[in-house]
Design an enzyme around this catalytic site. Sequence first.
Site, short mmCIF file in Angstrom:
data_model
loop_
_atom_site.label_atom_id
_atom_site.label_comp_id
_atom_site.label_asym_id
_atom_site.label_seq_id
_atom_site.Cartn_x
_atom_site.Cartn_y
_atom_site.Cartn_z
N SER A 98 0.81 -1.12 0.01
CA SER A 98 -0.11 -0.17 -0.02
C SER A 98 0.74 1.20 -0.05
CB SER A 98 -0.93 -0.07 1.24
OG SER A 98 -1.82 1.09 1.21
N TYR A 100 0.57 3.66 2.21
CA TYR A 100 1.09 4.00 3.77
C TYR A 100 -0.05 3.25 4.48
CZ TYR A 100 -2.97 7.27 3.92
OH TYR A 100 -4.16 8.06 3.80
N GLY A 102 -2.29 4.19 7.98
CA GLY A 102 -2.61 5.22 8.83
C GLY A 102 -2.11 4.99 10.33
N GLY A 104 -4.32 5.59 13.14
CA GLY A 104 -5.59 5.79 13.96
C GLY A 104 -6.25 4.42 14.67
N HIS A 193 2.53 2.89 -5.25
CA HIS A 193 1.06 3.05 -5.27
C HIS A 193 0.25 1.83 -5.25
CE1 HIS A 193 -2.76 5.72 -6.71
NE2 HIS A 193 -2.41 6.35 -5.44
N LYS A 195 -1.98 -1.37 -4.33
CA LYS A 195 -2.64 -1.72 -3.40
C LYS A 195 -3.22 -3.02 -3.39
CE LYS A 195 -2.71 2.74 -3.35
NZ LYS A 195 -3.82 3.82 -3.18
N ASP A 200 -2.90 -15.83 2.82
CA ASP A 200 -2.96 -17.22 2.31
C ASP A 200 -3.02 -17.37 0.93
OD1 ASP A 200 -2.24 -18.08 5.01
OD2 ASP A 200 -4.30 -18.72 5.18
#
Length: 546
Positions: A98, A100, A102, A104, A193, A195, A200
């Site tokens: 990904s 980044y 986050g 939170g 960039h 994603k 598995d």
Amino acid sequence: MVLQRIYRFGQRFVGFMGVFTGVRLVSSQRPKNEFLRSKDLSSPGSVSAPHAFSWLGDIAPCFGVNGNNVQIIDEPKHFHEILKSNARKATQRIVFTSLYLGTGELEQELVDAIREACHTAKTNGNNNLEVHILLDYNRGSRGVEKSSRTMLTPLLKEYKDIISVHLYHTPDLRGICKRLLTGKMSEVIGLNHMKIYLFDDSFVISGANLSNDYFTNRQDRYILFNDCPELSNFFTDLVKTVGSFSFQLKEDNSVELHLQCNIHPFEGSDYEFKLEAKKRILNLLKKRNDNESVQLPEIINPDSLGNSNSLDQSNVTINIDNHVTGSDSNSDQSEIDTWIYPLIQMGPFGIVDDEVAMKSIFRTAEKGEEIFLASGYFNLTDHYLQVILQESQSKYNILMASPEVNGFFGAKGFVGAVPAAYIHIAKRFFRLTGKYEQHDRIKLREYFRDKWTFHVKGLWYYLKKDTLPSMSIVGSANFGYRSVYRDLECQCAIVTNNTQLQQQLKEEHIRLYQGSTLVSRETFLQQDRHVPLWIRIVTPLIRHFF
């Protein structure tokens, strides 16, 4: 006169930045001529999905799967729950790439799910579990006290024999640019960039990052592939390969180059680093293409790689068997009804498979067909613009963000002007459709959802007379300059005859488009669509960084 001089200076400066932030390698892995559409000779004039798009096998590896194992995820909260649930249950591998992670509470829940899988493996004496995480170096390092890196270092301390974290650093950010461009500005030069979220033998491919907004009110696309070992092996190898020329995160939050990386990405030779990275990615693709083919029913195909103006189609045949490098879904071959083509785009290294595929899809789209194209940051390259406006024959419904749901709306400082820049770009595109008398064929639509942001990207392709899409593309690319030339991107082209999957894709496209309005000349006359003069001047200079 003064404005013209400023504009010319800006062009020269941006040109300087574009050239000297890094060498652009030219792609040489395969011929890049126009790819032609495949037609089913058993029914003259008709086109079936696997045949129409079989030429994609000349560009990318192909994996046959059963469409019943593919699931469309509709909401961010469901995306978050699936990530956590699948991570907890993983026993063999967890592989994430990904931009980044986050910092939170929702992100911590995901980290805790990975921790739980590691703990279970340790408790049960399972020595097979591996966790590989690949993020972008600059975006993943953003934050003084908390960052993606600090979210993951506790895991490294607890399970250093299971987990590895790698941080890709673009080789284009170096020298004076690296000293001048700090913080958020360092990220305009280039990023990882991609994603992909893998557990598995199942994985999610998406355009969504791993942060709070993407788990709550930032609309994206997410497609889950269940029980697809060959595809999962491919994406695991892709993440490991990029990790092999990246930095490795250590327990104390310091970094060191991967043991297999002997050329520093921004202190070593720019050319040599890119050449080595390109070699490793091409070796991965070659290894997959050299795998034993799945035997599918033979088809005779009059179209092949070449130029439509010069190719004699009367003596050309293609066997689709040659393009399928693996079968998945733990099923026999009679159950294969869906074909997945991973499209890799790594512009700095000269890997341009996704760009070649997209241009060919646009160029060969025929009258009577329809393409629904979405981009969270609508800024098509000039090549895409030319093909769509002047060469393609199909209808287009293009979905973009309204200013209020642009991810930069309301931001402070210079980035707060980004939504206005996208308004200017959209207005230019709308004018071009008028210039080429294409308003009836090409429609532009704005997505709006109150208190949400829009990050959707990809396309849905309807063949002639079909009421269900036969092909969809999903992944990280926005079809703009960043996607093509600066960042590392990955998409999947999904070609299917599976009615259940086709219906899911249609429902997805309808759901996303129903919250949109048609863009017209009056749209740009609205007060909230006014673009200040300085933004109109600057946008043409900086749009190559979008």
